[in-house]
Design an enzyme around this catalytic site. Structure first.
Site, PDB file in Angstrom:
ATOM      1  N   HIS A  55       0.832  -1.211   0.000  1.00  0.00           N
ATOM      2  CA  HIS A  55       0.000   0.000   0.000  1.00  0.00           C
ATOM      3  C   HIS A  55       0.867   1.261   0.000  1.00  0.00           C
ATOM      4  O   HIS A  55       1.245   1.772   1.049  1.00  0.00           O
ATOM      5  CB  HIS A  55      -0.916  -0.020   1.232  1.00  0.00           C
ATOM      6  CG  HIS A  55      -1.983   1.028   1.224  1.00  0.00           C
ATOM      7  ND1 HIS A  55      -3.159   0.876   1.913  1.00  0.00           N
ATOM      8  CD2 HIS A  55      -2.063   2.241   0.620  1.00  0.00           C
ATOM      9  CE1 HIS A  55      -3.916   1.949   1.737  1.00  0.00           C
ATOM     10  NE2 HIS A  55      -3.259   2.798   0.961  1.00  0.00           N
ATOM     11  N   HIS A  57       1.401   5.206  -2.143  1.00  0.00           N
ATOM     12  CA  HIS A  57       0.922   6.177  -3.136  1.00  0.00           C
ATOM     13  C   HIS A  57       2.159   6.745  -3.824  1.00  0.00           C
ATOM     14  O   HIS A  57       2.895   7.529  -3.224  1.00  0.00           O
ATOM     15  CB  HIS A  57       0.098   7.268  -2.454  1.00  0.00           C
ATOM     16  CG  HIS A  57      -1.133   6.714  -1.801  1.00  0.00           C
ATOM     17  ND1 HIS A  57      -2.334   6.613  -2.470  1.00  0.00           N
ATOM     18  CD2 HIS A  57      -1.337   6.176  -0.579  1.00  0.00           C
ATOM     19  CE1 HIS A  57      -3.231   6.042  -1.661  1.00  0.00           C
ATOM     20  NE2 HIS A  57      -2.646   5.758  -0.516  1.00  0.00           N
ATOM     21  N   ARG A  59       2.121   8.518  -6.520  1.00  0.00           N
ATOM     22  CA  ARG A  59       1.791   9.833  -7.127  1.00  0.00           C
ATOM     23  C   ARG A  59       2.268   9.899  -8.583  1.00  0.00           C
ATOM     24  O   ARG A  59       1.729   9.287  -9.428  1.00  0.00           O
ATOM     25  CB  ARG A  59       2.383  10.998  -6.311  1.00  0.00           C
ATOM     26  CG  ARG A  59       2.119  10.922  -4.812  1.00  0.00           C
ATOM     27  CD  ARG A  59       0.691  11.167  -4.463  1.00  0.00           C
ATOM     28  NE  ARG A  59       0.519  11.351  -3.024  1.00  0.00           N
ATOM     29  CZ  ARG A  59      -0.566  10.989  -2.342  1.00  0.00           C
ATOM     30  NH1 ARG A  59      -1.579  10.427  -2.951  1.00  0.00           N
ATOM     31  NH2 ARG A  59      -0.648  11.199  -1.048  1.00  0.00           N
ATOM     32  N   ASN A  89      -5.307   6.207  -6.773  1.00  0.00           N
ATOM     33  CA  ASN A  89      -5.934   7.522  -6.599  1.00  0.00           C
ATOM     34  C   ASN A  89      -4.965   8.626  -7.017  1.00  0.00           C
ATOM     35  O   ASN A  89      -4.727   9.594  -6.301  1.00  0.00           O
ATOM     36  CB  ASN A  89      -6.403   7.725  -5.150  1.00  0.00           C
ATOM     37  CG  ASN A  89      -5.259   7.677  -4.144  1.00  0.00           C
ATOM     38  OD1 ASN A  89      -4.234   7.060  -4.399  1.00  0.00           O
ATOM     39  ND2 ASN A  89      -5.444   8.322  -3.005  1.00  0.00           N
ATOM     40  N   HIS A 174     -10.952   0.465   0.933  1.00  0.00           N
ATOM     41  CA  HIS A 174     -10.805   1.539   1.919  1.00  0.00           C
ATOM     42  C   HIS A 174     -12.162   1.606   2.616  1.00  0.00           C
ATOM     43  O   HIS A 174     -13.095   2.209   2.124  1.00  0.00           O
ATOM     44  CB  HIS A 174     -10.489   2.847   1.189  1.00  0.00           C
ATOM     45  CG  HIS A 174     -10.395   4.058   2.063  1.00  0.00           C
ATOM     46  ND1 HIS A 174      -9.243   4.774   2.223  1.00  0.00           N
ATOM     47  CD2 HIS A 174     -11.319   4.689   2.817  1.00  0.00           C
ATOM     48  CE1 HIS A 174      -9.448   5.784   3.033  1.00  0.00           C
ATOM     49  NE2 HIS A 174     -10.713   5.774   3.412  1.00  0.00           N
ATOM     50  N   HIS A 210      -5.564  -0.440   5.814  1.00  0.00           N
ATOM     51  CA  HIS A 210      -5.354   0.384   7.018  1.00  0.00           C
ATOM     52  C   HIS A 210      -6.394   0.237   8.138  1.00  0.00           C
ATOM     53  O   HIS A 210      -7.182   1.145   8.378  1.00  0.00           O
ATOM     54  CB  HIS A 210      -5.183   1.856   6.650  1.00  0.00           C
ATOM     55  CG  HIS A 210      -6.076   2.394   5.564  1.00  0.00           C
ATOM     56  ND1 HIS A 210      -7.426   2.191   5.556  1.00  0.00           N
ATOM     57  CD2 HIS A 210      -5.785   3.127   4.456  1.00  0.00           C
ATOM     58  CE1 HIS A 210      -7.933   2.787   4.493  1.00  0.00           C
ATOM     59  NE2 HIS A 210      -6.958   3.344   3.813  1.00  0.00           N
ATOM     60  N   ASP A 283       0.833   2.592   3.692  1.00  0.00           N
ATOM     61  CA  ASP A 283      -0.039   3.670   3.213  1.00  0.00           C
ATOM     62  C   ASP A 283       0.802   4.943   3.035  1.00  0.00           C
ATOM     63  O   ASP A 283       0.381   6.046   3.414  1.00  0.00           O
ATOM     64  CB  ASP A 283      -1.215   3.924   4.164  1.00  0.00           C
ATOM     65  CG  ASP A 283      -2.298   4.759   3.489  1.00  0.00           C
ATOM     66  OD1 ASP A 283      -2.150   5.093   2.296  1.00  0.00           O
ATOM     67  OD2 ASP A 283      -3.296   5.080   4.160  1.00  0.00           O
ATOM     68  N   HIS A 287       2.713  14.021   0.924  1.00  0.00           N
ATOM     69  CA  HIS A 287       2.260  15.383   0.634  1.00  0.00           C
ATOM     70  C   HIS A 287       3.402  16.272   1.096  1.00  0.00           C
ATOM     71  O   HIS A 287       4.098  15.950   2.074  1.00  0.00           O
ATOM     72  CB  HIS A 287       0.995  15.717   1.428  1.00  0.00           C
ATOM     73  CG  HIS A 287      -0.173  14.836   1.094  1.00  0.00           C
ATOM     74  ND1 HIS A 287      -0.860  14.914  -0.089  1.00  0.00           N
ATOM     75  CD2 HIS A 287      -0.762  13.835   1.799  1.00  0.00           C
ATOM     76  CE1 HIS A 287      -1.841  14.017  -0.104  1.00  0.00           C
ATOM     77  NE2 HIS A 287      -1.792  13.329   1.028  1.00  0.00           N
TER      78      HIS A 287
HETATM   79  O1  DOR Z   1      -4.488   9.566   4.635  1.00  0.00           O
HETATM   80  C1  DOR Z   1      -4.650   9.071   3.518  1.00  0.00           C
HETATM   81  N1  DOR Z   1      -3.984   9.547   2.435  1.00  0.00           N
HETATM   82  N2  DOR Z   1      -5.513   8.065   3.377  1.00  0.00           N
HETATM   83  C2  DOR Z   1      -5.879   7.611   2.170  1.00  0.00           C
HETATM   84  O2  DOR Z   1      -6.684   6.740   2.098  1.00  0.00           O
HETATM   85  C3  DOR Z   1      -5.315   8.230   0.943  1.00  0.00           C
HETATM   86  C4  DOR Z   1      -4.016   8.856   1.209  1.00  0.00           C
HETATM   87  C5  DOR Z   1      -3.523   9.730   0.081  1.00  0.00           C
HETATM   88  O3  DOR Z   1      -3.592   9.302  -1.067  1.00  0.00           O
HETATM   89  O4  DOR Z   1      -3.055  10.830   0.345  1.00  0.00           O
HETATM   90 ZN    ZN Z   2      -3.786   4.787   0.912  1.00  0.00          ZN
END
Ligand code: DOR
Ligand code: ZN
Length: 411
Positions: A55, A57, A59, A89, A174, A210, A283, A287
């Site tokens: 899991h 991201h 980006r 996502n 999720h 999660h 996860d 950011h």
């Molecule tokens: O805190 C989170 N950030 N939970 C998620 O499910 C998505 C993730 C994100 O993509 O920033």
């Molecule tokens: Zn996630």
């Protein structure tokens, strides 16, 4: 043939003094005094299977200022992670064959193994068979979060579970509708029971992302008694932080699902040590510092983690809070078995994805050392014992940035 010598190697649930012979991208032999063209001396080190993080991201695309495949690969290998499953996502989301194929091409910039999730949305749920040929698993969002991929219609949920079963892929959910982030009982357990019932009705291979609370874990364990094909993960931030920490640290610890109570955190550690938790995944949700600095309400949810999960858990092993056996199960063996990869255990014939750890090395996590493009870590200031010094991804050496001079460069 390359031989890793003099290490304690994690084989069959325990550490053994063995050599590992690698040829091309595979583990070819395990034994004593193996012969080869090249020897890498790993005295004083441990060798574990590379971590599989199901899991993250990654980006990239329109959010490459947060992370891209190259920076993700660096961050992952710094943390002993040799395989990641990237969430869909993204911006734009991975909901069509074309986008998934493009994302897979872009993922070649990473120095690790990459697997790609397909998003299930209101736009594509009728066409999952086609998408299934291009993705490694599917993701469904029952809750609102980064990317706005929420599907709320219960009729669609039933259709989606039925269609995913047909594709034989794993459906990761999720299972957390939004809500008051200070209400730690929240909807998590209700939503999890809801998807467990759907998985039972349609015989879907379900993975729950999660999981944060005792109640939710207990609901899943109860359902497992009836032979459901279900697995679940928790994340390092739920093992290290609680809602109280969020009160003091604000947006830096804003995430979905939100942090839970101290009792939940202690329960998760207990469950981990007891072997009740299937998988630990990060996860990893990068950011930037700027994005996280705009106050709780406006800041995006999510914390990075891919480069510190192994050191965080290994430190717990050093402190006798967790056995090495459990660590390897939740980070390597279980993810590989669940997602069908020839990895996660050090056995002849498996991919040569390995992490060499110096169990004595102590290091404090600092912002400057962060490899992820987001440039910060919720674990800054923590001093941990036991760090990766060499990572091999299908036999290719990747030096984590904390490696000592000479580590992994002997050839
Ligand atoms: O805190 C989170 N950030 N939970 C998620 O499910 C998505 C993730 C994100 O993509 O920033
Ligand atoms: Zn996630």
């Amino acid at each position: 043939m390359t031989i890793l010598t003099n290490a304690e190697v994690f084989v069959d649930g325990e550490l053994r003094k063995l050599d590992i012979a690698l040829e091309e991208d595979k583990i070819r032999a395990l034994g004593r005094d193996l012969e080869g063209d090249e020897h890498i001396d790993c005295s004083g080190k441990l060798i574990l299977p590379g971590v599989i993080d199901v899991h993250v991201h990654a980006r990239d695309l329109k959010q490459s200022h947060k992370e891209d495949w190259e920076s993700l690969g660096r961050a992952a290998s710094a943390g002993g992670v040799t395989t990641v499953f990237a969430m869909p996502n993204t911006d734009p989301p991975l909901e069509t064959v074309e986008r998934v194929r493009d994302y897979r091409r872009r993922a070649q910039a990473a120095t690790i193994n990459t697997k790609i999730y397909g998003a299930i949305t209101e736009a594509n749920y009728k066409d999952l068979d086609k998408l299934a040929l291009h993705v490694d698993a599917f993701k469904l969002y029952l809750g609102e979060t980064t990317g706005h991929l929420i599907v709320s219609d219960k009729k669609l949920h039933r259709e989606i579970f039925k269609s995913v079963t047909h594709t034989e892929k794993i459906l990761t959910v999720h299972a957390q509708r939004g809500g008051d982030p200070t209400d730690v009982t929240r909807h998590e357990t209700d939503d999890i029971r809801y998807v467990l019932d759907l998985a039972a009705a349609y015989e879907t291979k379900l993975h729950i992302a999660h999981v944060t609370t005792q109640r939710a874990v207990e609901a899943i364990l109860e359902a497992k008694k009836s032979k459901l094909d279900v697995s679940f993960e928790t994340c390092p931030h739920y093992l290290y932080f609680t809602a109280k920490d969020r009160e003091s640290r604000g947006a830096w610890l804003k995430m979905n699902p939100p942090l839970a109570t101290e009792e939940d955190r202690e329960f998760l550690w207990w469950a981990l040590a007891e072997g009740l938790i299937d998988i630990v995944a990060t996860d990893h949700a990068p950011h930037t510092i700027e994005e996280k600095s705009v106050g709780y309400e406006k800041a995006p949810a999510g914390v990075p983690g891919v480069e510190f999960t192994l050191p965080l858990l290994f430190d717990a092993v050093s402190a006798d809070k967790l056995s090495l056996k459990r660590l390897v199960e939740v980070c390597c063996t279980h993810p590989a078995r669940r997602f069908g990869l020839p990895k996660g255990e050090i056995v002849v014939g498996h991919d040569a994805d390995l992490v060499v750890i110096d169990p004595e090395r102590e290091k404090t996590i600092t912002r400057e050392a962060v490899q992820s493009k987001c440039g910060w870590s919720p674990y800054e200031g923590l001093t941990l014992r036991g760090w990766p010094v060499l990572v091999l991804v299908r036999g290719i050496r990747r030096n984590p940035p904390c490696a000592a001079p000479g580590d992994g460069r002997r050839s």
